[in-house]
Design an enzyme around this catalytic site. Structure first.
Site, mmCIF file in Angstrom:
data_model
loop_
_atom_site.group_PDB
_atom_site.id
_atom_site.type_symbol
_atom_site.label_atom_id
_atom_site.label_comp_id
_atom_site.label_asym_id
_atom_site.label_seq_id
_atom_site.Cartn_x
_atom_site.Cartn_y
_atom_site.Cartn_z
ATOM 1 N N ALA A 107 3.406 -1.122 4.751
ATOM 2 C CA ALA A 107 2.765 0.114 5.204
ATOM 3 C C ALA A 107 3.813 1.227 5.172
ATOM 4 O O ALA A 107 4.872 1.101 5.784
ATOM 5 C CB ALA A 107 2.214 -0.068 6.615
ATOM 6 N N THR A 143 0.846 -1.189 0.000
ATOM 7 C CA THR A 143 0.000 0.000 0.000
ATOM 8 C C THR A 143 0.881 1.237 0.000
ATOM 9 O O THR A 143 2.097 1.151 0.178
ATOM 10 C CB THR A 143 -0.921 0.049 1.230
ATOM 11 O OG1 THR A 143 -0.108 0.161 2.403
ATOM 12 C CG2 THR A 143 -1.779 -1.197 1.330
ATOM 13 N N VAL A 161 7.601 -2.314 7.049
ATOM 14 C CA VAL A 161 7.658 -0.854 6.985
ATOM 15 C C VAL A 161 8.256 -0.415 5.645
ATOM 16 O O VAL A 161 9.372 -0.788 5.288
ATOM 17 C CB VAL A 161 8.490 -0.277 8.143
ATOM 18 C CG1 VAL A 161 8.563 1.251 8.033
ATOM 19 C CG2 VAL A 161 7.888 -0.679 9.484
ATOM 20 N N LYS A 162 7.485 0.370 4.921
ATOM 21 C CA LYS A 162 7.883 0.831 3.599
ATOM 22 C C LYS A 162 8.584 2.179 3.723
ATOM 23 O O LYS A 162 8.015 3.140 4.246
ATOM 24 C CB LYS A 162 6.637 0.938 2.718
ATOM 25 C CG LYS A 162 6.880 0.919 1.229
ATOM 26 C CD LYS A 162 5.534 0.823 0.509
ATOM 27 C CE LYS A 162 5.692 0.729 -0.983
ATOM 28 N NZ LYS A 162 4.375 0.701 -1.666
ATOM 29 N N VAL A 163 9.827 2.242 3.238
ATOM 30 C CA VAL A 163 10.689 3.405 3.439
ATOM 31 C C VAL A 163 11.187 3.906 2.081
ATOM 32 O O VAL A 163 11.611 3.106 1.245
ATOM 33 C CB VAL A 163 11.899 3.030 4.322
ATOM 34 C CG1 VAL A 163 12.813 4.220 4.536
ATOM 35 C CG2 VAL A 163 11.432 2.463 5.658
#
Length: 218
Positions: free
Chosen positions: A60, A27, A86-88
């Protein structure tokens, strides 16, 4: 190859999961906004709802662009559910954050990747997943598939554990070519996954089988 669905739509996620081939979800803020999900509490609840559907791996994305902010947001996201990745973003402080999260045992997905150099940095920092955006490269007359092949080759050279997650997949041939090149994961809209089902000879053959059955049992 793992199949992730790139959406925040719960019905689409359920449909892909029910198909029996879904391995995860990606997402981003744009996808959340598309579904009308606004406000921290609503976003958190929506992530939890997604996690309740799938078996694992829900990316996310952090909104902050500074190290401290990304760490704070990433920790909060990781607390929502053990399935959260965790999307960075691929920026300097993003690489620092990925290194930090790796030391804390928090999985990460390095996003907005457009070059092999960026891919090397993310892998060295300990990213769990790397998301090269091949469709967006195609949009500016660069071959996104060439980048997938290059990154896969480099990662194999050095035994990097980071998984290549081909993103910005526009159609079924993108997906199939990524499979040929050895991408570990593709993330795409539901229509691309279901598009793999389609072939005119399948439809023609099934129609003939059913017609023959009807004649034999008239």
């Amino acid at each position: 190859m793992k199949f992730f669905i790139d959406t925040a739509n719960l019905n689409e996620i359920k449909e892909a999961h029910d198909l029996g081939v879904l391995d995860g979800v990606t997402t981003n803020p744009s996808l959340m906004a598309k579904e009308g999900i606004r406000g921290d509490e609503n976003v958190t609840n929506h992530y939890k709802a997604i996690c309740d559907i799938v078996d694992d791996k829900v990316s996310a994305e952090v909104i902050a662009t500074d190290f401290e902010g990304m760490v704070k947001e990433g920790k909060a996201l990781a607390k929502i559910d053990d399935k959260i990745v965790v999307k960075v973003p691929m920026i300097k402080d993003g690489i620092k954050a990925i290194k930090y999260f790796a030391s804390e045992g928090i999985r990460t997905n390095c996003t907005l990747v457009f070059s092999a150099g960026q891919a090397i940095l993310a892998a060295k920092a300990g990213a769990s997943y790397l998301s090269p955006f091949i469709g967006r490269l195609d949009d500016i007359s660069f071959d996104g598939l060439d980048l997938i092949g290059q990154i896969v080759h480099i990662y194999q050279n050095y035994g990097f554990e980071t998984e290549v997650l081909a993103a910005s997949i526009r159609h079924t041939m993108h997906l199939i070519k990524c499979a040929e090149l050895g991408a570990d994961v593709v993330t795409c809209p539901l229509k691309v996954i279901t598009g793999l089902l389609n072939h005119p000879l399948t439809d023609k053959g099934l129609a003939q089988f059913l017609a023959d059955h009807a004649k034999a049992n008239a």
